[in-house]
Design a protein around this motif. Structure first.
Motif, PDB file in Angstrom:
ATOM      1  N   LEU A 178     -66.865 -45.138  -4.081  1.00  0.00           N
ATOM      2  CA  LEU A 178     -66.940 -46.372  -3.271  1.00  0.00           C
ATOM      3  C   LEU A 178     -67.137 -45.956  -1.821  1.00  0.00           C
ATOM      4  N   PRO A 179     -68.300 -45.428  -1.489  1.00  0.00           N
ATOM      5  CA  PRO A 179     -68.542 -44.815  -0.171  1.00  0.00           C
ATOM      6  C   PRO A 179     -68.298 -45.762   1.010  1.00  0.00           C
ATOM      7  N   ASP A 180     -68.305 -47.066   0.749  1.00  0.00           N
ATOM      8  CA  ASP A 180     -68.097 -47.935   1.935  1.00  0.00           C
ATOM      9  C   ASP A 180     -66.609 -48.146   2.217  1.00  0.00           C
ATOM     10  N   TYR A 181     -65.752 -47.426   1.452  1.00  0.00           N
ATOM     11  CA  TYR A 181     -64.315 -47.481   1.769  1.00  0.00           C
ATOM     12  C   TYR A 181     -63.934 -46.286   2.631  1.00  0.00           C
ATOM     13  N   ASP A 182     -63.181 -46.524   3.717  1.00  0.00           N
ATOM     14  CA  ASP A 182     -62.620 -45.447   4.544  1.00  0.00           C
ATOM     15  C   ASP A 182     -61.197 -45.219   4.035  1.00  0.00           C
ATOM     16  N   VAL A 183     -60.958 -44.082   3.352  1.00  0.00           N
ATOM     17  CA  VAL A 183     -59.728 -43.890   2.572  1.00  0.00           C
ATOM     18  C   VAL A 183     -58.766 -42.935   3.273  1.00  0.00           C
ATOM     19  N   ARG A 184     -57.486 -43.252   3.235  1.00  0.00           N
ATOM     20  CA  ARG A 184     -56.433 -42.376   3.730  1.00  0.00           C
ATOM     21  C   ARG A 184     -55.293 -42.316   2.709  1.00  0.00           C
ATOM     22  N   VAL A 185     -54.424 -41.286   2.851  1.00  0.00           N
ATOM     23  CA  VAL A 185     -53.295 -41.081   1.923  1.00  0.00           C
ATOM     24  C   VAL A 185     -52.000 -40.913   2.716  1.00  0.00           C
ATOM     25  N   THR A 186     -50.936 -41.560   2.257  1.00  0.00           N
ATOM     26  CA  THR A 186     -49.596 -41.298   2.809  1.00  0.00           C
ATOM     27  C   THR A 186     -48.633 -41.033   1.663  1.00  0.00           C
ATOM     28  N   VAL A 187     -47.920 -39.911   1.711  1.00  0.00           N
ATOM     29  CA  VAL A 187     -46.884 -39.611   0.712  1.00  0.00           C
ATOM     30  C   VAL A 187     -45.530 -39.837   1.389  1.00  0.00           C
ATOM     31  N   LEU A 188     -44.790 -40.850   0.950  1.00  0.00           N
ATOM     32  CA  LEU A 188     -43.551 -41.224   1.648  1.00  0.00           C
ATOM     33  C   LEU A 188     -42.459 -40.172   1.499  1.00  0.00           C
ATOM     34  N   GLY A 189     -42.398 -39.543   0.343  1.00  0.00           N
ATOM     35  CA  GLY A 189     -41.479 -38.410   0.170  1.00  0.00           C
ATOM     36  C   GLY A 189     -39.999 -38.751   0.336  1.00  0.00           C
ATOM     37  N   HIS A 190     -39.251 -37.777   0.903  1.00  0.00           N
ATOM     38  CA  HIS A 190     -37.790 -37.856   0.860  1.00  0.00           C
ATOM     39  C   HIS A 190     -37.172 -38.867   1.820  1.00  0.00           C
TER      40      HIS A 190
END
Ligand code: F6P
Length: 328
Positions: free
Chosen positions: A246-258
């Motif tokens: 889905l190239p028109d999506y600007d994607v990021r990741v957050t891992v909430l963790g501890h």
């Protein structure tokens, strides 16, 4: 004739959870109320093996109900999995004069406690303390409500920046092999998609849903991913896969963790911990043993370890359906 209980030990084990201090406090205060000695063991079963303990009274737990973490610290003890380790623990309990134990932790804690109790005829009561909420025999585990509110607050903050930059965020949350945190926080935070281990809806459906969101005019989206999700890719690989497809999506990741394990416990968790642990002490004084206490409906009930550990704690799939409808 059940052995008279004059000294009760308490410990916290496994992943710590907000509300564990409220639980310890309730054990210490209930012991003081019933004129029973209270011994706090540090670092779960390891403290029992090492004889690492403190004598607790009503004042030992002052100003702790609002504190996250556990003043008795927590750990996972490999040594306690061995007969030699359990033998050392039993010897220390005998030496100190501990007649029974309140074990605050998750399923691993209950498994170890059940084996130990049967080997050495020491009564134990399990109190479900884990943010995962993955224990049958209770509708809620201590720490779960606080973790949910921590996650929802974090997602709300991420949504601010996602909408500012028209981005799609994958947010990974804890829960080990259970999806309770992901499912309930996802609905609570209005996530567009929720991926949980209990329901693998597949990559194609995920892509289709994200395309639908875009077509419906959504410029940003939130996908909550349970760390135990079985979609076949970890959260970073998932982000890469979506970016490719889905190239028109600007994607990021957050891992909430501890961070999900910390913070001042909610009122719900403080009250739950207090109710469960007063009950645990009273059960031991009434000669009960080898059961867990839990909140079922609005009553504190007991469930055998055998039953509590065998049955899976059912996920509420109705929430998945609601999430689908509300993310239109
Ligand atoms: O069981 C509670 C939990 O927070 C899980 O949700 C998570 O997968 C695990 O503990 C993390 O364990 P550790 O604190 O040892 O990294």
């Amino acid at each position: 004739m059940a052995k008279e209980i004059t000294t009760i030990g308490v410990m916290t084990s496994g992943g710590d959870a907000p509300g564990m201090n409220a639980a310890i406090r309730a054990v210490a205060r209930a012991c003081a109320y019933y004129n029973v000695k209270c011994i706090g063991f540090y670092r779960g079963f390891q403290g029992m093996i090492d004889g690492d303990y403190c004598v607790m009274n009503a004042r030992s737990v002052r100003n702790t109900i609002s504190r996250g973490g556990t003043i008795l610290k927590s750990a996972r003890s490999e040594e306690f999995r061995t007969p030699e380790g359990r033998k050392k623990a039993a010897a220390h309990l005998k030496e100190i004069g501990v007649d029974a134990m309140v074990l605050i932790g998750g399923d691993g804690t209950f498994r170890g406690g059940e084996i130990f109790s049967k080997e050495y005829d020491i009564p134990v009561i399990g109190v479900p303390g884990t943010i995962d909420n993955d224990i049958a025999g209770t509708n809620y585990t201590i720490g779960y409500d606080t973790a949910l509110n921590t996650v929802v607050d974090a997602i709300d903050k991420i949504r601010d920046t996602a909408s500012s930059h028209d981005r799609l965020f994958f947010i990974e949350v804890m829960g080990r092999d259970a999806g309770f945190i992901a499912l309930n926080s996802g609905v609570g935070a209005g996530a567009e998609e929720i991926l949980i281990p209990e329901e693998d809806l597949g990559l194609d459906r995920l892509l289709e849903s994200l395309k639908r969101s875009k077509r419906s005019g959504k410029s940003s989206s939130i996908v909550v991913v349970s760390e135990g999700d079985k979609i076949g890719k970890n959260v970073y690989e998932l982000a890469d896969y979506v970016t490719e497809n889905l190239p028109d999506y600007d994607v990021r990741v957050t891992v909430l963790g501890h961070m999900q394990r910390g913070g001042s416990p909610s009122c719900f968790d403080r009250t739950l911990a207090s109710r469960l642990c007063v009950k645990a002490v009273e059960l031991l004084l009434d000669g009960e043993k080898n059961v867990m206490v839990g909140l079922l409906g609005n009553k504190i009930e007991t469930t055998s370890f055998e039953k509590g550990l065998q049955e899976g704690h059912e996920i509420n799939k109705e929430l998945l359906r609601i999430s689908d409808i509300l993310s239109t």
